[in-house]
Design an enzyme around this catalytic site. Structure first.
Site, mmCIF file in Angstrom:
data_model
loop_
_atom_site.group_PDB
_atom_site.id
_atom_site.type_symbol
_atom_site.label_atom_id
_atom_site.label_comp_id
_atom_site.label_asym_id
_atom_site.label_seq_id
_atom_site.Cartn_x
_atom_site.Cartn_y
_atom_site.Cartn_z
ATOM 1 N N HIS A 102 0.479 -1.001 -0.055
ATOM 2 C CA HIS A 102 0.164 -0.008 0.011
ATOM 3 C C HIS A 102 0.718 1.588 -0.288
ATOM 4 O O HIS A 102 0.123 2.388 0.056
ATOM 5 C CB HIS A 102 -0.752 -0.201 0.777
ATOM 6 N N ASP A 129 -9.123 0.155 4.798
ATOM 7 C CA ASP A 129 -7.732 -0.472 5.199
ATOM 8 C C ASP A 129 -8.300 -0.558 6.900
ATOM 9 O O ASP A 129 -9.211 -0.114 7.776
ATOM 10 C CB ASP A 129 -7.080 0.794 4.943
ATOM 11 N N HIS A 131 -5.884 -0.483 8.826
ATOM 12 C CA HIS A 131 -4.924 0.654 8.651
ATOM 13 C C HIS A 131 -5.204 1.974 8.684
ATOM 14 O O HIS A 131 -5.256 2.322 7.706
ATOM 15 C CB HIS A 131 -3.247 -0.489 9.175
ATOM 16 N N ASP A 133 -2.330 4.424 8.683
ATOM 17 C CA ASP A 133 -1.407 4.425 7.369
ATOM 18 C C ASP A 133 -0.816 6.198 7.390
ATOM 19 O O ASP A 133 -0.841 6.617 6.016
ATOM 20 C CB ASP A 133 -1.223 3.960 5.599
ATOM 21 N N HIS A 146 4.736 1.321 3.528
ATOM 22 C CA HIS A 146 3.439 0.495 3.382
ATOM 23 C C HIS A 146 2.184 1.866 4.757
ATOM 24 O O HIS A 146 1.177 2.031 4.489
ATOM 25 C CB HIS A 146 3.033 -0.720 2.991
ATOM 26 N N ASP A 232 -7.018 -1.407 0.582
ATOM 27 C CA ASP A 232 -6.811 -2.546 1.347
ATOM 28 C C ASP A 232 -7.056 -3.697 0.932
ATOM 29 O O ASP A 232 -7.765 -4.026 1.949
ATOM 30 C CB ASP A 232 -5.644 -1.674 2.587
ATOM 31 N N ASP A 234 -6.771 -6.355 3.558
ATOM 32 C CA ASP A 234 -6.454 -6.316 5.005
ATOM 33 C C ASP A 234 -7.928 -5.333 5.189
ATOM 34 O O ASP A 234 -8.161 -5.112 7.174
ATOM 35 C CB ASP A 234 -5.044 -6.135 5.804
ATOM 36 N N GLU A 277 -1.836 -4.967 -1.180
ATOM 37 C CA GLU A 277 -1.454 -5.970 0.062
ATOM 38 C C GLU A 277 -2.489 -7.126 0.081
ATOM 39 O O GLU A 277 -2.083 -7.768 0.555
ATOM 40 C CB GLU A 277 -1.737 -5.170 0.984
#
Length: 313
Positions: A102, A129, A131, A133, A146, A232, A234, A277
């Site tokens: 990412h 996502d 996260h 980030d 990332h 993403d 995840d 990802e």
């Protein structure tokens, strides 16, 4: 998906994991192709051009220097991606970036922002996502870039990365909506609040539901809006999508994710997409790639039910 702009899709593979803390996301583009991405998009009536994979430096797998791992390699990949995405947008095509980790959101979104500035479009970024980030070199526990692309896009970092799109910052925090967040480092959390990012975390989704979440995240999107989705994998619960290097339990279910994608599709404003990802080395028989492709199909118009109008509240 109603205008000529969105009827031609360009697939851009970016086979690198230089920004990640685990190897394997470099194989993501081929896994998505094997899972039939081009075919499902064609089934939605889209013209699909597969541009193949970009080339860039190999992963040196070195420790961080001055808070960044693989700084020069990350810069090179993102510069190449910026050019590729911007070229497709200039030709009225919808770029679909097949990551890769990412950190590549920096190159793709800086290109989209540049295109919006040139064309007079409003920009809305949906960052799906686990996260935020939003780390910086001073805050990151790992140095993995990332975990930094949103902060870099907002101008927090060295000019070699924040200036890839020609303007710093590339985007403003008020142009971003983050959805599904459930893992944020303590210093990163403070920075998110300081910069006023609008975050719909998993508690918000649990309390308010995915429908209300997406209504709020899409508020203000209109015919002059370029809607970019940075997906993403995840974002999803690992029970649904195990093939990622940074799994975080408690994410959206498959049905919640489908609703998210369908509501984005309903706007008719999707104009660019990242898929990031996916790590086939950690997957089970390409299951995560197949889940991702199914969700992308919904993002481009496949719906569960055939109906003329949305149900009333």
């Amino acid at each position: 998906m109603t205008d000529a702009f969105s009827r031609t899709v360009s697939l851009i593979g970016v086979p690198t994991d230089v920004g990640a803390g685990a190897r394997g996301a470099s194989m993501g583009p081929e896994a998505l192709r094997v899972a039939g991405l081009a075919e499902v998009l064609q089934a939605q009536g889209l013209r699909v051009h597969d541009r193949g994979n970009l080339a860039g430096p190999s992963n040196p797998w070195q420790p961080p220097e001055n808070g960044y791992r693989h700084f020069e390699a990350v810069k090179a990949w993102n510069e190449a991606l910026h050019g590729a995405v911007f070229d497709e947008l200039q030709q009225a095509r919808l770029p679909v970036v097949l990551g890769g980790d990412h950190c590549l959101g920096l190159g793709s979104i800086s290109a989209v922002a540049r295109h919006c500035r040139a064309s007079g479009k409003k920009l809305r970024v949906l960052w799906l996502d686990a996260h935020a980030d939003f780390n910086t070199a001073e805050l990151t526990p790992s140095g993995n870039i990332h975990g930094m692309p949103v902060a870099l896009l907002c101008g927090l970092g060295p000019a070699a990365l924040t200036g890839i799109g020609g303007t710093t910052p590339a985007v403003r925090p008020d142009q971003i909506r983050q959805i599904g967040i459930r893992s944020v480092d303590p210093g990163e959390k403070r920075l998110v609040h300081e910069h006023g990012l609008e975050v719909f975390d998993m508690r918000y989704i649990d309390e308010m539901g995915m429908r209300h979440t997406m209504e709020q995240a899409l508020l203000g999107v209109d015919d002059n809006t370029h809607l970019h989705v940075s997906f993403d994998v995840d974002f999803l619960d690992p029970e649904v999508a195990p093939g990622v290097g940074t799994t975080v339990r408690g994410g959206p279910t498959d049905r919640e994710a489908q609703l998210c994608m369908e509501m984005i599709a309903d706007t008719g404003r999707l104009a660019s997409l990242d898929v990031m990802e996916l790590n086939p080395a950690l997957d089970v028989r390409n299951r995560t790639a197949e889940v991702a492709v199914d969700l992308i199909e919904s993002l481009f118009g496949k719906s569960t039910l055939m109906r003329k109008t949305a149900p009333r509240a």
